[in-house]
Scaffold this motif. Structure first.
Motif, PDB file in Angstrom:
ATOM      1  N   ILE A  38      46.298  12.163  28.328  1.00  0.00           N
ATOM      2  CA  ILE A  38      47.302  11.437  29.015  1.00  0.00           C
ATOM      3  C   ILE A  38      47.031  10.676  30.234  1.00  0.00           C
ATOM      4  O   ILE A  38      46.373  10.929  30.816  1.00  0.00           O
ATOM      5  CB  ILE A  38      48.481  12.282  29.506  1.00  0.00           C
ATOM      6  N   LEU A  39      47.376   9.233  29.760  1.00  0.00           N
ATOM      7  CA  LEU A  39      46.862   8.347  30.830  1.00  0.00           C
ATOM      8  C   LEU A  39      48.399   7.675  31.452  1.00  0.00           C
ATOM      9  O   LEU A  39      49.179   7.495  30.439  1.00  0.00           O
ATOM     10  CB  LEU A  39      46.126   7.162  30.329  1.00  0.00           C
ATOM     11  N   VAL A  40      48.306   7.743  32.603  1.00  0.00           N
ATOM     12  CA  VAL A  40      49.664   7.364  33.412  1.00  0.00           C
ATOM     13  C   VAL A  40      49.421   6.014  34.247  1.00  0.00           C
ATOM     14  O   VAL A  40      48.357   6.071  34.996  1.00  0.00           O
ATOM     15  CB  VAL A  40      50.053   8.450  34.400  1.00  0.00           C
ATOM     16  N   THR A  41      50.369   5.109  34.170  1.00  0.00           N
ATOM     17  CA  THR A  41      50.330   3.985  35.179  1.00  0.00           C
ATOM     18  C   THR A  41      51.585   4.308  35.988  1.00  0.00           C
ATOM     19  O   THR A  41      52.726   4.570  35.356  1.00  0.00           O
ATOM     20  CB  THR A  41      50.670   2.527  34.360  1.00  0.00           C
ATOM     21  N   SER A  42      51.493   4.209  37.336  1.00  0.00           N
ATOM     22  CA  SER A  42      52.382   4.249  38.393  1.00  0.00           C
ATOM     23  C   SER A  42      52.536   3.082  38.951  1.00  0.00           C
ATOM     24  O   SER A  42      51.986   2.345  39.122  1.00  0.00           O
ATOM     25  CB  SER A  42      52.194   5.562  39.372  1.00  0.00           C
ATOM     26  N   GLY A  43      53.749   2.950  39.427  1.00  0.00           N
ATOM     27  CA  GLY A  43      54.133   1.878  40.375  1.00  0.00           C
ATOM     28  C   GLY A  43      55.263   0.943  39.719  1.00  0.00           C
ATOM     29  O   GLY A  43      55.603   1.225  38.716  1.00  0.00           O
ATOM     30  N   ASP A  44      55.545  -0.119  40.655  1.00  0.00           N
ATOM     31  CA  ASP A  44      56.729  -0.773  40.222  1.00  0.00           C
ATOM     32  C   ASP A  44      56.663  -2.314  40.669  1.00  0.00           C
ATOM     33  O   ASP A  44      56.291  -2.495  41.636  1.00  0.00           O
ATOM     34  CB  ASP A  44      58.214  -0.084  40.362  1.00  0.00           C
ATOM     35  N   SER A  45      57.220  -3.149  40.048  1.00  0.00           N
ATOM     36  CA  SER A  45      57.124  -4.506  40.417  1.00  0.00           C
ATOM     37  C   SER A  45      55.930  -5.004  40.753  1.00  0.00           C
ATOM     38  O   SER A  45      55.825  -6.114  41.765  1.00  0.00           O
ATOM     39  CB  SER A  45      58.200  -4.748  41.518  1.00  0.00           C
ATOM     40  N   GLY A  46      54.872  -4.446  40.508  1.00  0.00           N
ATOM     41  CA  GLY A  46      53.437  -4.960  40.838  1.00  0.00           C
ATOM     42  C   GLY A  46      52.961  -4.630  42.186  1.00  0.00           C
ATOM     43  O   GLY A  46      51.882  -4.993  42.790  1.00  0.00           O
ATOM     44  N   PHE A  47      53.631  -3.689  42.609  1.00  0.00           N
ATOM     45  CA  PHE A  47      53.122  -3.069  44.142  1.00  0.00           C
ATOM     46  C   PHE A  47      52.304  -1.801  43.918  1.00  0.00           C
ATOM     47  O   PHE A  47      52.752  -0.770  43.756  1.00  0.00           O
ATOM     48  CB  PHE A  47      54.408  -2.764  44.813  1.00  0.00           C
TER      49      PHE A  47
END
Length: 131
Positions: free
Chosen positions: A27-36
């Motif tokens: 499982i590979l996860v990307t976290s964050g929003d709006s480029g922050f």
């Protein structure tokens, strides 16, 4: 190299690994929003139904904006988060796939102190590990 295990136990553990390993996912996860501060994390999980239901730890997918699953056969899918329980550190995911190898949940009421345990995983995209 000797393992110290009895041959019949060693064979049983090897058989369990061979049975469980095809259902293990990375499982590979990307976290964050709006480029922050986009950041990533990874972990492992297991397919528990042939139609793409996956169980993992809640801490693996906490705050995820995107979850990518890599199956044992190297196919990749974007996963949908179905639900979480932070108190028990469990999360359920779903991928759109069919006829997948899967493991069945055991009956925790039948486990006894002192029994052997085999943990099969795929941390860091190593394909498989056994503990």
């Amino acid at each position: 190299m000797q393992t110290g295990a009895r041959p019949e136990l060693e064979g049983a553990l090897t058989s369990l690994y061979r049975e469980a390993n095809p259902s293990v996912v990375y499982i590979l996860v990307t976290s964050g929003d709006s480029g922050f501060g986009m950041r990533g994390g990874s972990g492992t999980g297991w397919v528990y139904s042939d139609d793409g239901m996956i169980v993992t730890n809640n801490h693996v997918i906490a705050d995820a904006s995107k979850i990518e699953i890599t199956l044992n056969d190297k196919r990749t899918f974007e996963a949908k988060l179905i639900g979480t329980d932070p108190n028990t550190d469990i999360a359920v995911l779903k991928i759109e796939a069919n006829d997948l190898p899967y493991v069945k949940f055991g009956d925790s009421d039948k486990v006894r102190v002192g029994e052997w345990v085999l943990a099969v995983g795929n941390p860091f995209d190593l394909t498989s590990t056994v503990t």
